[in-house]
Design a protein around this motif. Structure first.
Motif, PDB file in Angstrom:
ATOM      1  N   UNK A 103       0.800  -1.260  -0.067  1.00 29.10           N
ATOM      2  CA  UNK A 103      -0.058  -0.094   0.108  1.00 29.10           C
ATOM      3  C   UNK A 103       1.062   1.170  -0.022  1.00 29.10           C
ATOM      4  N   UNK A 104       1.796   1.146   0.781  1.00 31.57           N
ATOM      5  CA  UNK A 104       2.820   2.464   0.973  1.00 31.57           C
ATOM      6  C   UNK A 104       3.527   2.791  -0.556  1.00 31.57           C
ATOM      7  N   UNK A 105       4.179   1.663  -1.034  1.00 31.61           N
ATOM      8  CA  UNK A 105       4.735   1.957  -2.219  1.00 31.61           C
ATOM      9  C   UNK A 105       3.711   1.939  -3.197  1.00 31.61           C
ATOM     10  N   UNK A 106       2.525   1.594  -3.191  1.00 29.73           N
ATOM     11  CA  UNK A 106       1.501   1.929  -4.608  1.00 29.73           C
ATOM     12  C   UNK A 106       1.343   3.538  -4.126  1.00 29.73           C
ATOM     13  N   UNK A 107       1.043   3.999  -2.905  1.00 26.98           N
ATOM     14  CA  UNK A 107       0.719   5.405  -2.711  1.00 26.98           C
ATOM     15  C   UNK A 107       1.762   6.074  -3.249  1.00 26.98           C
ATOM     16  N   UNK A 108       2.928   5.961  -2.668  1.00 27.75           N
ATOM     17  CA  UNK A 108       4.110   7.045  -3.081  1.00 27.75           C
ATOM     18  C   UNK A 108       4.118   6.967  -4.801  1.00 27.75           C
ATOM     19  N   UNK A 171       2.281  -2.226 -12.107  1.00 27.23           N
ATOM     20  CA  UNK A 171       2.306  -0.926 -11.411  1.00 27.23           C
ATOM     21  C   UNK A 171       3.638  -0.003 -11.302  1.00 27.23           C
ATOM     22  N   UNK A 172       4.501  -0.778 -10.901  1.00 22.05           N
ATOM     23  CA  UNK A 172       5.946  -0.130 -10.787  1.00 22.05           C
ATOM     24  C   UNK A 172       6.545   0.168 -12.054  1.00 22.05           C
ATOM     25  N   UNK A 173       6.482  -0.637 -13.042  1.00 20.74           N
ATOM     26  CA  UNK A 173       7.148  -0.319 -14.150  1.00 20.74           C
ATOM     27  C   UNK A 173       6.392   0.855 -14.759  1.00 20.74           C
ATOM     28  N   UNK A 174       5.179   0.933 -14.674  1.00 19.92           N
ATOM     29  CA  UNK A 174       4.191   2.340 -15.247  1.00 19.92           C
ATOM     30  C   UNK A 174       4.824   3.540 -14.419  1.00 19.92           C
ATOM     31  N   UNK A 175       4.709   3.158 -13.114  1.00 19.66           N
ATOM     32  CA  UNK A 175       5.200   4.579 -12.270  1.00 19.66           C
ATOM     33  C   UNK A 175       6.626   5.035 -12.528  1.00 19.66           C
ATOM     34  N   UNK A 176       7.713   3.970 -12.808  1.00 21.65           N
ATOM     35  CA  UNK A 176       8.855   4.253 -13.225  1.00 21.65           C
ATOM     36  C   UNK A 176       8.948   5.121 -14.732  1.00 21.65           C
ATOM     37  N   UNK A 177       8.475   4.553 -15.727  1.00 26.72           N
ATOM     38  CA  UNK A 177       8.278   4.848 -17.005  1.00 26.72           C
ATOM     39  C   UNK A 177       7.755   6.541 -17.030  1.00 26.72           C
ATOM     40  N   UNK A 178       6.513   6.418 -16.333  1.00 32.72           N
ATOM     41  CA  UNK A 178       5.790   7.933 -16.347  1.00 32.72           C
ATOM     42  C   UNK A 178       6.618   9.017 -15.550  1.00 32.72           C
TER      43      UNK A 178
END
Length: 308
Positions: A103-108, A171-178
């Motif tokens: 949850x914390x990583x998803x929020x950040x 989700x992590x890959x999308x966040x990193x790319x964006x």
């Protein structure tokens, strides 16, 4: 920190769950509100628990409630005052549970206007730092590392690998790319603006000592980055989220990403490639460090998959 768990579950499962939880030493307090839950319909079970053993409590909740409609809410407990169990409370451990980490990583790292704005501002400050003198440069780099949430999105990837959760990896890959795409774009625009205003030049960038350091990292630089990535992984796993910026400051991932953008703005493609190599090194170190730490936590401590 200790935890409070609030479990909403079907009434016909409450007594069985109480019998499973009551013997656990980690459950310091246990209370029930019959018929208190409207959504989902049923009872409310409230637990004051210690970190030591909370995984077992969650495992028993999941086993008893499997196949039913139920929910669990977790919260930090500032303190637990229990004279009868004082020694247990005093010797509690400092660990986050998988659900809180996810949850914390998803929020950040959630791709929102706030996340992208902070990454853009980090890129802008780093771009300024890349054409500044040493003292203002340090201020810019440190501020950018504190402001830009650049560690958590990457950490989602090894967490997903350890937990075999494809959605977390995605989700992590999308966040990193964006996020880093926005940071690099902001650094391009910032340098172009500085050059248009006459406040910076290509020569200042190319001859900057920090650029050379990132393009040709020494063994000492790499060791500092490894310490930063390992500390970041431990910070996440031990629920010390407020000091995560320290891990980013130890690395140069934010300024390395900005170096890519400024190099592109200058047409310095060889420097852009070297910036990308330095950026890729820190990304690889974060993934490897987090994987090692998270896997160790899974094998030695948690020994379970998240409930969801």
């Amino acid at each position: 920190m200790h935890r409070t768990l609030v479990v909403s579950l079907p009434s016909d499962h409450t007594d069985k769950l109480i019998s499973q939880l009551e013997p656990l030493d980690c459950v310091v307090g246990l209370s029930v509100q019959r018929g208190g839950s409207i959504k989902p319909i049923g009872d409310i079970l409230t637990l004051q628990t210690l970190n030591k053993g909370i995984d077992e409590a969650l495992r028993r909740i999941a086993d008893v409630c499997k196949g039913t409609t139920y929910s669990i809410a977790t919260a930090e407990q500032a303190s637990i005052i229990d004279p009868q169990n004082d020694s247990l409370v005093e010797n509690d451990i400092d660990e986050a549970i998988w659900e809180e980490m996810e949850t914390g990583l998803r929020h950040q790292g959630r791709v929102t206007g706030n996340y992208l704005s902070l990454m853009a501002l980090g890129g802008a400050m780093s771009a300024v730092g890349l054409v500044s003198e040493p003292v203002p440069q340090v201020v810019a780099f440190v501020a950018a590392s504190v402001i830009a949430p650049g560690f958590e999105p990457i950490a989602q990837i090894p967490l997903g690998l350890v937990l075999n959760n494809f959605h977390t990896i995605k989700r992590g890959l999308r966040s990193v790319l964006m996020g880093y795409g926005t940071l690099i774009l902001a650094s391009v625009l910032t340098f172009l603006l500085l050059r248009w205003l006459g406040a910076a030049s290509e020569e200042e960038f190319v001859r900057n000592q920090a650029v050379d350091m990132m393009a040709h990292p020494s063994t000492k630089d790499i060791i500092v980055s490894i310490c930063g990535t390992l500390s970041g992984a431990i910070i996440i796993a031990s629920y010390r989220r407020s000091i995560i910026a320290g891990a980013l400051i130890a690395m140069v991932i934010i300024s390395a990403a900005a170096m890519i953008g400024v190099s592109i703005a200058c047409g310095q493609w060889s420097l852009a490639l070297e910036g990308a190599e330095r950026f890729g090194l820190d990304v690889a170190l974060i993934v490897a460090s987090c994987y090692v730490v998270f896997m160790a936590k899974q094998q030695l401590l948690h020994k379970r998959k998240p409930i969801v």
